[in-house]
Design an enzyme around this catalytic site. Structure first.
Site, PDB file in Angstrom:
ATOM      1  CG  ASP A  78      -5.697  -2.250   3.812  1.00 46.91           C
ATOM      2  OD1 ASP A  78      -6.338  -1.534   4.574  1.00 46.91           O
ATOM      3  OD2 ASP A  78      -5.011  -3.219   4.190  1.00 46.91           O
TER       4      ASP A  78
HETATM    5  C1  BGC Z   1      -1.142  -3.658   0.109  1.00 45.26           C
HETATM    6  C2  BGC Z   1      -2.190  -4.126   1.053  1.00 45.26           C
HETATM    7  C3  BGC Z   1      -1.901  -3.588   2.415  1.00 45.26           C
HETATM    8  C4  BGC Z   1      -1.782  -2.068   2.337  1.00 45.26           C
HETATM    9  C5  BGC Z   1      -1.534  -1.424   3.664  1.00 45.26           C
HETATM   10  C6  BGC Z   1      -1.058  -2.177   0.148  1.00 45.26           C
HETATM   11  O1  BGC Z   1      -0.053  -1.746  -0.682  1.00 45.26           O
HETATM   12  O2  BGC Z   1      -1.437  -4.121  -1.160  1.00 45.26           O
HETATM   13  O3  BGC Z   1      -2.262  -5.524   1.060  1.00 45.26           O
HETATM   14  O4  BGC Z   1      -2.937  -3.931   3.267  1.00 45.26           O
HETATM   15  O5  BGC Z   1      -0.790  -1.721   1.447  1.00 45.26           O
HETATM   16  O6  BGC Z   1      -0.261  -1.603   4.130  1.00 45.26           O
HETATM   17  C1  NOJ Z   2      -3.304  -6.669   4.085  1.00 43.81           C
HETATM   18  C2  NOJ Z   2      -3.822  -6.060   5.341  1.00 43.81           C
HETATM   19  O1  NOJ Z   2      -2.974  -6.401   6.399  1.00 43.81           O
HETATM   20  C3  NOJ Z   2      -5.223  -6.503   5.609  1.00 43.81           C
HETATM   21  O2  NOJ Z   2      -5.718  -5.860   6.733  1.00 43.81           O
HETATM   22  C4  NOJ Z   2      -6.086  -6.235   4.406  1.00 43.81           C
HETATM   23  O3  NOJ Z   2      -7.384  -6.623   4.698  1.00 43.81           O
HETATM   24  C5  NOJ Z   2      -5.530  -6.905   3.172  1.00 43.81           C
HETATM   25  N1  NOJ Z   2      -4.204  -6.442   2.977  1.00 43.81           N
HETATM   26  C6  NOJ Z   2      -6.366  -6.639   1.917  1.00 43.81           C
HETATM   27  O4  NOJ Z   2      -6.132  -5.387   1.412  1.00 43.81           O
END
Ligand code: BGC
Ligand code: NOJ
Length: 809
Positions: A483
């Site tokens: 993400d």
């Molecule tokens: C986090 C991710 C998460 C994303 C979406 C980011 O700040 O590091 O792990 O998937 O937010 O909520």
């Molecule tokens: C948390 C999210 O829920 C997941 O979908 C994503 O793949 C990981 N973060 C890595 O960014």
């Protein structure tokens, strides 16, 4: 250092001291009503939606940590304390917290008085049941005052913590004997209330927080408890709470048991009132009738145990390594079920008011629980698929109550659609339910635009093909699995969300990870296409996969490992040419899982690079070197301080991809060693460093660049649970349902010389005995009911059959 131990026979983790390095929690509830409960009794509960139907209040990131919960205070002749130690924090002579499957039991002892509190949500019940047992262990008679305590949330957890100009005037309750009704907003648009009762006459009560706690006191010193005197207060605005006072006279050795019920009750809109201003209590009374006695509680608890026993018997292993067995048989599947129920909503790291259900999260979670609850998995799959858009893209999130795609977050995460193929394949393999491919599912929840589920998969697959970049690799969009790899975002405004900020519309930034994912899902997609009657589509899909594989080897290879991406300007990401972030983990795992570069040796080289550059004692970090500064063209990944989260943290979700990849090239020793590095039961001995629960995975362990290397954060709600279960059960222990049989192909290395495994699938039971020489890449030899077979696929037996399989690996 440990803070407890596993009691495997009871399927419990036993916490031996309340001074754990962080609140260690558990989940109550299996269907509609859920609670979070920490080892001191902290936490809260809700009906279905942690934001919109929250029964009790909880303040996140509080000081001290984790205050607020369902508390039982004792006043033993002026000496007041709580059995979970906090919030009063009076020293206990003995403390124990048993974390069980959907129940928690906390026992405290002080000065000859024992108090035991059992918390659970019975099956088919929208309530928590708390059984409190007081025992006089002293040689003299005791008169003990017991005070229950909950603080009500005014239902919408977000509004509850923000809208004080209104909220401090609207709180309302009714008190009827031993039962407290919390009915804020019931006079207007709500048709639900909370009920809080005990199965005995009370000697006092309170429903107004200030009267019970005292304006200047904390939960550690409520004035009613300190003075041993309830105020019999009836809340009017401010903060409604619920407290019962019971005076127990206990002869030496005598025990007294009380049953408390905290429930959610809904009335029909036209039957809300008993008489003007008085709520209709009939359904609440029916609920309370079910838990009048301790025997009724025993029965409900036994039913809950049976529920878990039945479910967990789907996959059980006996290996001689107790940590392996307890992870596979109990704790990992338990966590998978919690992620099924909670998605990413409510934990001690997720407030229950933020994220909805992720499209990719839901699909990946499914792989971890599909064998436990196939029928519910089917429903989840169809709900998720209905949030796909007609062009094959998908809403990144949807709301659990409405099941609608979330417009605030939108779409554009180009890996999302492909996960639907993986999840559907996992479901069909497990269940044999090919019929689901013909099930009509709307796009974007629009009944006028609906098509068979297979058509959804087709649009997913082709969404990638319609969105290829300059090198023929898939365009990344907002981000892919990571993400935080935001290659089109270019955000320079503080506080902007990297996930939703308007992207540049360039069609240049490409993802090698999505390419790997595409090649990985292609064989499953092709097989499902054949099953759905589209052999031409299957053939075409296999061709597309071949071409993509060639593209990856041509444009997605960096010499020693797979490249991660091309950015907006066409510059390499995850290359030796970069200053930081030269290698990233995701494409190494996924491309090898997909079989890319197996024959040419690229695969092995990539995994050796992971070992040499990314592996630490605590797992594999996401990238190296960590990004030292913020890169506008890379986005959130470079926003984290080095070693945390997506910037070189150990992201436990993607470590299993490398484990699986290691089994693909036959290195079982490596796969098993990597699995053990992050499996919580193996980290129990370093709980002081790891800090979080030793019975469930955390999303992240701080990487080697972080000051606090080895420290975990964000336990419970993470795709880590599903993926580690897939890695250990299907690839390392090696028992995996395929479309046409159960694959038995262990790859665990030399350490585990033999194991037996029972797998139930499609109604039959497979008893599998493995003698393991750890040969790795050599083919395994199987017998089925005594007869040797070719290959590793055990044909499915009819429901009701028992099949015995031996395997030499
Ligand atoms: C986090 C991710 C998460 C994303 C979406 C980011 O700040 O590091 O792990 O998937 O937010 O909520
Ligand atoms: C948390 C999210 O829920 C997941 O979908 C994503 O793949 C990981 N973060 C890595 O960014």
């Amino acid at each position: 250092m440990r803070f407890g131990h596993f009691d495997d026979a009871a399927r419990e983790y036993v916490i031996e001291t309340p001074r754990t390095p962080y609140p260690w929690i558990n989940y109550l509830g299996t269907e509609e009503f859920f609670g979070l409960v920490s080892h001191t009794g902290g936490g809260y509960c809700f009906y279905r939606d942690a934001r919109l139907r929250r029964l009790t209040r909880y303040r996140y990131n509080n000081v001290p940590t984790d205050v607020g919960g369902r508390y039982y205070y004792l006043n033993d002749g002026g000496d007041y304390w709580t059995p979970g130690w906090a919030p009063v924090k009076r020293e206990l002579d003995r403390y124990e917290c048993r974390v069980g499957l959907s129940y928690t039991k906390i026992t405290g002892e002080r000065k000859g008085l024992r108090a035991e509190v059992l918390y659970f949500v019975p099956l088919g019940t929208t309530a928590e049941v708390h059984r409190v047992t007081l025992t006089n262990l002293s040689p003299a008679k005791k008169i003990v005052k017991l005070f229950s305590f909950v603080e009500f949330c005014l239902w919408d957890a977000s509004d509850d913590q923000t809208n004080y100009q209104r909220n401090l005037s609207i709180g309302e309750v009714e008190v009827d004997g031993s039962t407290i009704y919390h009915k804020t907003e019931y006079r207007e648009r709500r048709d639900h209330y909370a009920v809080w009762s005990v199965n005995a006459p009370v000697d006092g009560f309170d429903t107004d927080r200030e009267s019970f706690v005292g304006l200047w006191n904390g939960f550690g010193e409520p004035q009613a408890v300190v003075e041993g005197r309830s105020r019999n207060s009836v809340a009017s605005g401010w903060s409604p709470i619920g407290s019962h006072q019971i005076v127990a006279e206990l002869a030496p050795g005598e025990a007294r048991t009380l049953v408390f019920v905290l429930g959610y009750v809904e009335n029909p809109k036209d039957d809300k009132w008993e008489r003007p201003g008085v709520v209709n209590k009939a359904p609440a009374r029916r609920l309370l009738e079910r838990f009048r006695t301790s025997e009724q509680v025993d029965e409900a608890l036994a039913a809950l145990r049976d529920y878990w026993t039945g479910m967990l018997s789907t996959y059980t292993v006996r290996s001689g390594d107790e940590r392996l067995d307890r992870m596979v048989n109990v704790w990992n599947p338990y966590q998978c079920m919690v992620t099924f129920n909670m998605s990413r909503s409510a934990s001690y790291f997720e407030t229950g008011i933020g994220r909805g259900m992720g499209f990719r999260d839901s699909n990946q979670d499914l792989m971890g629980f599909v064998h436990l609850v196939p029928a519910r998995a089917r429903e989840r799959l169809l709900d998720t698929a209905a949030t796909q858009k007609p062009d094959g893209s998908a809403y990144h999130q949807y709301q659990p109550l409405t099941k609608r795609g979330n417009n605030d977050v939108g779409s554009g995460f180009n890996d999302d659609p492909l996960w639907l193929i993986s999840a559907t394949a996992a479901y069909v393999k497990e269940s044999g339910d090919f019929g689901i491919l013909r099930e009509t599912v709307p796009f974007d929840n629009d009944p006028k635009d609906a098509a068979p589920l297979f058509e959804h998969l087709k649009r997913s697959f082709h969404h990638v093909l319609h969105n290829l970049g300059p090198h023929g690799l898939p365009l990344i969009g907002r981000a892919d699995w990571n993400d935080c790899l935001n290659l089109n975002c270019f955000s320079d405004t503080p506080g902007e969300s990297f996930q939703t900020t308007g992207n540049r519309t360039g069609r240049t930034a490409e993802s090698v990870f999505i390419a790997g994912l595409f090649v990985h899902v292609a064989p499953d997609y092709a097989a499902l296409a054949e099953a759905a009657g589209f052999p031409e589509e299957a053939k075409a899909a296999r061709e597309h996969a071949k071409r993509m594989e060639a593209t990856v080897l041509e444009h997605g290879w960096d010499g020693e490992w797979f490249l991660r991406a091309y950015d907006f300007f066409g510059k390499k990401v995850g290359s030796k040419e970069c200053e930081d972030g030269q290698i990233l983990i995701e494409p190494q795992g996924y491309c090898v899982m997909a079989g890319i570069g197996l024959a040419s040796g690229h695969a092995k080289k990539a995994l050796d690079s992971v070992r040499d550059r990314l592996e630490t004692d605590h797992g594999i970090v996401l990238n190296q070197p960590a990004y030292k500064e913020y890169h506008l063209e890379l986005g959130e990944i470079s926003s984290y301080p080095p070693g945390y989260k997506e910037n070189a943290g150990i992201f436990c979700h993607n470590n299993p991809w490398v484990m699986i990849a290691e089994t693909v090239i036959g290195r079982g020793d490596r796969a098993f060693a990597l699995w053990k590095k992050i499996a919580p039961a193996y980290r129990e001995d370093i709980s002081d460093l790891h800090r979080l629960e030793p019975y469930v995975y955390a999303q992240m362990i701080a990487g080697r660049d972080a000051v606090r290397h080895g420290e975990a954060k964000n336990s419970w709600l993470t795709g880590t649970a599903a993926w580690n279960f897939v890695a250990i059960s299907q690839h390392i222990l090696g028992v995996k349902p395929e479309l046409d049989g159960l694959r038995v192909s262990p790859c665990i290395g030399r350490e585990v010389a033999s194991f037996t495994l029972v797998r139930r699938c499609r109604g039959a039971e497979y008893r599998i005995c493995v003698r393991n020489a750890g040969a790795g890449s050599k083919p395994v030899r199987l017998t089925v009911d005594g007869r040797p077979i070719e290959g590793t696929l055990v044909p499915y037996a009819p429901a009701g059959a028992t099949v015995s399989v031996t395997c030499e690996a």
